[in-house]
Design an enzyme around this catalytic site. Structure first.
Site, PDB file in Angstrom:
ATOM      1  N   ALA A 295      43.517  42.877  29.197  1.00  0.00           N
ATOM      2  CA  ALA A 295      43.862  41.603  29.815  1.00  0.00           C
ATOM      3  C   ALA A 295      42.625  40.746  30.025  1.00  0.00           C
ATOM      4  O   ALA A 295      41.556  41.240  30.398  1.00  0.00           O
ATOM      5  CB  ALA A 295      44.563  41.845  31.150  1.00  0.00           C
TER       6      ALA A 295
ATOM      7  N   LEU B 139      40.222  38.098  31.875  1.00  0.00           N
ATOM      8  CA  LEU B 139      39.894  37.684  33.230  1.00  0.00           C
ATOM      9  C   LEU B 139      40.037  36.169  33.340  1.00  0.00           C
ATOM     10  O   LEU B 139      40.149  35.473  32.326  1.00  0.00           O
ATOM     11  CB  LEU B 139      38.463  38.106  33.565  1.00  0.00           C
ATOM     12  CG  LEU B 139      38.208  39.615  33.606  1.00  0.00           C
ATOM     13  CD1 LEU B 139      36.724  39.882  33.809  1.00  0.00           C
ATOM     14  CD2 LEU B 139      39.026  40.278  34.695  1.00  0.00           C
TER      15      LEU B 139
ATOM     16  N   ASP C 246      25.847  52.184  25.454  1.00  0.00           N
ATOM     17  CA  ASP C 246      25.509  50.839  24.977  1.00  0.00           C
ATOM     18  C   ASP C 246      25.773  49.787  26.050  1.00  0.00           C
ATOM     19  O   ASP C 246      26.258  48.712  25.761  1.00  0.00           O
ATOM     20  CB  ASP C 246      26.330  50.535  23.718  1.00  0.00           C
ATOM     21  CG  ASP C 246      25.858  49.266  23.018  1.00  0.00           C
ATOM     22  OD1 ASP C 246      24.670  48.948  23.136  1.00  0.00           O
ATOM     23  OD2 ASP C 246      26.679  48.602  22.381  1.00  0.00           O
TER      24      ASP C 246
ATOM     25  N   GLU D  37      28.358  42.332  34.197  1.00  0.00           N
ATOM     26  CA  GLU D  37      28.793  41.021  34.658  1.00  0.00           C
ATOM     27  C   GLU D  37      29.313  41.104  36.086  1.00  0.00           C
ATOM     28  O   GLU D  37      29.845  42.129  36.511  1.00  0.00           O
ATOM     29  CB  GLU D  37      29.878  40.449  33.737  1.00  0.00           C
ATOM     30  CG  GLU D  37      29.374  40.153  32.336  1.00  0.00           C
ATOM     31  CD  GLU D  37      30.356  39.311  31.529  1.00  0.00           C
ATOM     32  OE1 GLU D  37      31.258  38.696  32.142  1.00  0.00           O
ATOM     33  OE2 GLU D  37      30.231  39.273  30.299  1.00  0.00           O
TER      34      GLU D  37
ATOM     35  N   ASP E 264      33.854  45.895  28.085  1.00  0.00           N
ATOM     36  CA  ASP E 264      33.381  46.389  26.789  1.00  0.00           C
ATOM     37  C   ASP E 264      32.999  47.864  26.891  1.00  0.00           C
ATOM     38  O   ASP E 264      31.870  48.258  26.746  1.00  0.00           O
ATOM     39  CB  ASP E 264      32.183  45.571  26.309  1.00  0.00           C
ATOM     40  CG  ASP E 264      31.949  45.755  24.815  1.00  0.00           C
ATOM     41  OD1 ASP E 264      32.834  46.322  24.153  1.00  0.00           O
ATOM     42  OD2 ASP E 264      30.895  45.340  24.331  1.00  0.00           O
TER      43      ASP E 264
END
Length: 513
Positions: A334, A336, A402, A407, A422
């Site tokens: 979904a 944001l 990775d 955020e 991610d």
């Protein structure tokens, strides 16, 4: 004559034995079942909560609403069939949020402002869609889209607060997962980072370009959006040991599993993610208005419909994804809220990995690196470092090497939670308690993950070796924390509350390295 009579007697004895056996083994058990009172099968729930627990949908989707009373006294679960339900009935998952939400400043979005913004977006979509139909001489009897306030994606956005992307008791997540799995698509397009490349790539590069990690933005009939990551590897296909972490394909099932693990850990920082079988012809090719995306579809020699990223055809066909012949499984995450409504800050991870074949980052060669980070704002004066530790634990469990940045929503400031996007170092006491709980046999992490993933359309999402790897990694984390406590003392390693979250000492920081 005597011989004849003897044969008849033997025949009668044989028939009598057969009749007796039939009576004993077939007729008599049926008579017994009719005479004895009816019994419920073992483990069969009868009424109330037990009946609700027998429904897989209830177990998986409503676990966050499980009541503490469903757990027997003393933590024994011998009569329960659901470890997942018992886990979320545990007191750890029913404590009030700290600090409590007090008002509009604790919500990410101002509801009226957000609704006005979404109405404008829907109106602009309708205008552009009408112009596109007129240009293409297309006729459609579909009415213009309307913004529904009860749409699950709208309620999901309005429910984000300073504690997480959704609350434990929110029924919205279950509805959002269902809608992403079932609603038809009305548009498909490349993601923004794919568009930023403008189709540029260099096939001579050793490191695969971004186009390898092909992902698309799908919009549904309720105007909600999701990031679609198609299947690139089989579930049992492991990364070769000689691969660098930045060369491997992203895995769609890892995205799905990451959401479930995040929810089980009570972080609630991964956007709701679900698996879906997508018809690449009807749900991508026929609804996209992007001419470049239309141009990269082709039919393979095996008669499967395939597509690839924006780089030139001969450069990228080896990275194409293909349906079977049209159906392709993938993950849907979904979206944001728009950055126009909820700005986010992208921060480099202090423990970023090197993206060269031979290079190393400073934290890999400098033993004092942790002490340096602790002196730098904002890691020296907020719980940011502890949130990074949560993220590192989560990444270790899912095998993500990775995490080059994280955020945060700028509205919630330095103490806001980190968004775990991610997903293809000290430790909070709350986090440690959850990890210890998931190491117990009654709440074993692999078992609750297996159960949580059962209802996904792509089940089994994870293979047994991957599930068991979670248990091994969890034990590694707990041993590491225990070693830090032995070396530095519990007060130096475990952060119990806001008072202890300022200026973490070297013992706590050393856990990250």
């Amino acid at each position: 004559m005597p011989g004849l009579r003897r044969d008849r007697l033997l025949t009668l004895l044989l028939l009598g034995a057969l009749l007796s056996a039939d009576l004993y083994f077939h007729l008599w058990p049926q008579v017994q079942r009719q005479l004895r009172p009816r019994e419920r099968p073992r483990g069969c729930p009868c009424t109330g909560r037990a009946a609700a627990a027998s429904d897989p949908g209830t177990i998986v989707h409503n676990f966050s609403r499980a009541e503490p009373g469903t757990e027997p006294a003393g933590g024994s679960r011998s009569g329960s069939s659901s470890k997942l339900q018992a886990l979320f009935a545990h007191p750890l998952y029913n404590v009030p949020e700290e600090p409590p939400l007090v008002g509009a400043e604790d919500s990410l979005l101002a509801s009226q402002e957000a609704l006005r913004y979404y109405r404008r977006k829907v109106a602009r979509w309708n205008r552009r869609h009408k112009m596109y139909r007129e240009q293409m001489n297309l006729t459609s009897l579909d009415p213009p889209l309307q913004l529904r306030l009860e749409a699950s994606w709208v309620q999901f956005h309005l429910g984000i607060n300073r504690h997480g992307l959704y609350s434990r008791s929110s029924p919205v997540v279950s509805k959002l997962l269902q809608d992403m799995r079932n609603f038809p698509t009305i548009s498909a397009d490349y993601s923004q980072d794919e568009k930023a490349l403008l189709g540029a790539c260099d096939c001579t590069q050793i490191v695969k370009p971004s186009g390898v990690h092909l992902k698309l933005v799908l919009r549904f009939s309720d105007f909600g959006k999701a990031m679609f990551k198609p299947m690139r590897q089989q579930r049992d296909e492991e990364t070769p040991v000689d691969f660098f972490y930045f060369i491997d394909f992203q895995r769609h099932n890892a995205e799905i599993a990451a959401f479930h693990l995040d929810r089980i850990l009570d972080f609630r920082r991964v956007p709701p993610t679900v698996g879906r079988l997508v018809n690449v012809t009807k749900e991508i090719l026929e609804v996209t208005k992007n001419e470049i995306l239309q141009s990269v579809f082709f039919v393979s020699p095996a008669s499967n419909v395939c597509f690839f990223a924006k780089c030139p055809y001969m450069c990228k066909t080896e990275y194409a994804v293909c349906g079977n012949p049209h159906l392709l499984e993938g993950s849907l995450s979904a979206f944001l809220p728009s950055l126009n409504l909820a700005p986010r800050l992208s921060v480099p991870n202090p423990w970023i990995r090197s993206y060269t074949l031979a290079g190393k980052e400073e934290w890999e060669v400098n033993a004092l690196y942790c002490d340096t980070v602790k002196q730098i704002y904002p890691y020296n004066s907020s719980q940011r470092l502890l949130n990074v530790i949560d993220m590192a634990i989560f990444d270790f469990l899912i095998g993500n090497m990775d995490r080059h940045h994280y955020e945060m929503f700028t509205k919630f400031g330095d103490d806001g939670f980190l968004i775990h996007l991610d997903n293809a170092r000290g430790i909070k006491k709350k986090t440690l308690l959850h990890l210890q709980l998931l190491a117990q046999p009654d709440y074993r992490l692999s078992d609750v993950m297996r159960e949580s993933l059962l209802e996904d359309q792509l089940s089994p999402v994870l293979t047994e070796p991957h599930l068991l790897a979670l248990d091994r990694r969890l034990q590694t984390i707990l041993r590491t924390v225990e070693g830090c406590i032995v070396a530095h003392g519990e007060q130096s390693v475990i952060a119990d509350g806001p008072v202890e979250q300022s200026a973490p000492d070297s013992g706590r920081a050393n856990l990250t390295s």
